[in-house]
Scaffold this motif. Structure first.
Motif, short mmCIF file in Angstrom:
data_model
loop_
_atom_site.label_atom_id
_atom_site.label_comp_id
_atom_site.label_asym_id
_atom_site.label_seq_id
_atom_site.Cartn_x
_atom_site.Cartn_y
_atom_site.Cartn_z
N VAL A 1 -13.34 -7.38 -2.44
CA VAL A 1 -12.93 -6.04 -2.01
C VAL A 1 -12.08 -5.37 -3.08
CG1 VAL A 1 -13.00 -6.65 0.45
CG2 VAL A 1 -10.86 -6.93 -0.83
N GLY A 2 -12.03 -4.07 -3.01
CA GLY A 2 -11.13 -3.29 -3.85
C GLY A 2 -10.24 -2.44 -2.99
N TRP A 3 -9.03 -2.19 -3.44
CA TRP A 3 -8.12 -1.31 -2.71
C TRP A 3 -7.21 -0.62 -3.70
CZ3 TRP A 3 -7.64 -6.49 -3.17
CH2 TRP A 3 -6.41 -7.03 -3.52
N GLU A 4 -6.61 0.47 -3.25
CA GLU A 4 -5.83 1.33 -4.13
C GLU A 4 -4.59 0.61 -4.66
OE1 GLU A 4 -6.99 4.05 -5.20
OE2 GLU A 4 -8.70 4.07 -3.83
N PRO A 5 -4.17 0.89 -5.93
CA PRO A 5 -4.84 1.89 -6.80
C PRO A 5 -6.07 1.34 -7.51
CG PRO A 5 -2.89 1.05 -7.88
CD PRO A 5 -2.90 0.42 -6.50
N GLY B 1 -2.26 -9.97 11.35
CA GLY B 1 -3.36 -9.05 11.14
C GLY B 1 -3.60 -8.66 9.71
N GLY B 2 -2.74 -9.07 8.80
CA GLY B 2 -2.92 -8.74 7.39
C GLY B 2 -4.14 -9.42 6.80
N LEU B 3 -4.65 -8.83 5.73
CA LEU B 3 -5.81 -9.34 5.02
C LEU B 3 -5.32 -10.20 3.86
CD1 LEU B 3 -8.92 -8.78 5.30
CD2 LEU B 3 -8.64 -7.13 3.44
N ILE B 4 -5.64 -11.49 3.87
CA ILE B 4 -5.20 -12.41 2.82
C ILE B 4 -6.26 -12.42 1.73
CG2 ILE B 4 -4.54 -14.76 2.25
CD1 ILE B 4 -3.61 -15.10 5.13
N GLU C 1 -2.30 -12.76 -1.92
CA GLU C 1 -1.38 -11.76 -1.41
C GLU C 1 -1.96 -11.19 -0.13
OE1 GLU C 1 -1.73 -7.58 -3.32
OE2 GLU C 1 -1.92 -9.00 -4.99
N THR C 2 -1.11 -10.56 0.66
CA THR C 2 -1.52 -10.03 1.95
C THR C 2 -1.52 -8.51 1.90
OG1 THR C 2 -0.56 -11.95 3.08
CG2 THR C 2 -1.10 -10.04 4.43
N VAL C 3 -2.65 -7.93 2.26
CA VAL C 3 -2.82 -6.49 2.30
C VAL C 3 -2.68 -6.04 3.74
CG1 VAL C 3 -4.39 -4.56 1.82
CG2 VAL C 3 -4.34 -6.55 0.29
N PHE C 4 -1.86 -5.02 3.99
CA PHE C 4 -1.62 -4.57 5.36
C PHE C 4 -2.21 -3.20 5.65
CE2 PHE C 4 1.78 -7.68 4.74
CZ PHE C 4 1.63 -8.44 5.89
N SER C 5 -2.42 -2.38 4.66
CA SER C 5 -2.91 -1.03 4.93
C SER C 5 -3.62 -0.50 3.70
CB SER C 5 -1.76 -0.09 5.32
OG SER C 5 -0.84 0.02 4.25
#
Length: 219
Positions: free
Chosen positions: A178-182, A195-198, A206-210
């Protein structure tokens, strides 16, 4: 004992989120509508109405210390209610890898409003989107599907914790690059209890939350 709640049905409303919040008194309230004129999605995005759709919002009071991931829980309720869909973290509902619906959660103190927009039938959907049924399911389908979703959502909320293993089994984002900002890129390895994405980034997790998460590769 299951928490009782009200169910109110409408033809068209500006926003089921607003109507649900304004209708909330002592008991939770589920608002169902065929369409919205001012529907909104996550991060302020507009919601497009399919030829037949259901817009549903459940307003309730929860202790502010209850931080269960309601967007993910609402997604589980959708899959239970439709028996055909899967989920893209954190709020998209998928059918055959196309977007068929989305979830929106809004909190203010102890008031929580959980919304669902789900395409039921769409003769000519935009690219990347689809609908639950190939043929017109009829005028009353919105109430049937919306009521099933609301009942499943209340059932989960009434329980302790949340069914994370069930979520893992229906989440298309697990195991995907996956990719996420920036400009971050990584592979999703798990869903956290909160609920975070590991995500694994070159051996470091790392954990992505939003934020907007893009699938770069399917499993």
């Amino acid at each position: 004992m299951a928490t009782p709640y009200f169910q109110l049905r409408h033809d068209t409303v500006p926003s089921t989120q607003n109507v649900a919040r304004d209708s909330l008194e002592d008991l939770p309230v589920l608002i169902l509508a065929r369409s919205q004129t001012e529907g909104r999605g996550r991060m302020g995005n507009d919601w497009q109405n399919a030829d037949r759709a259901v817009a549903a919002s459940l307003a309730m009071r929860l202790d502010p210390s209850d931080r269960r991931p309601l967007s993910l829980i609402a997604g589980i309720a959708v899959v239970r209610a439709t028996d055909r869909t899967s989920l893209k973290w954190p709020n998209d509902v998928l059918l055959d890898e196309l977007k068929v619906g989305a979830i929106l959660v809004e909190r203010s103190d102890d008031v929580v409003v959980v919304g669902l927009g789900l395409n039921l039938w769409w003769l000519d959907p935009p690219a990347g989107m689809t609908a639950l049924f190939e043929e017109d399911p009829g005028d009353g389908c919105y109430a049937e599907v919306g009521a099933l979703w609301g009942a499943e959502l209340m059932r989960i909320v009434d329980d302790d914790g949340w069914p994370i293993e069930e979520y893992r089994s229906i989440c298309e984002t697990l195991g995907v690059d996956v990719g996420w900002e920036p400009d971050n890129v990584g592979r999703v390895v798990d869903i956290a209890e909160d609920g975070g994405l590991i995500v694994d980034r070159d051996g470091t997790t790392e954990t992505v939350f939003s934020g907007e998460v893009r699938h770069l590769r399917h499993r």
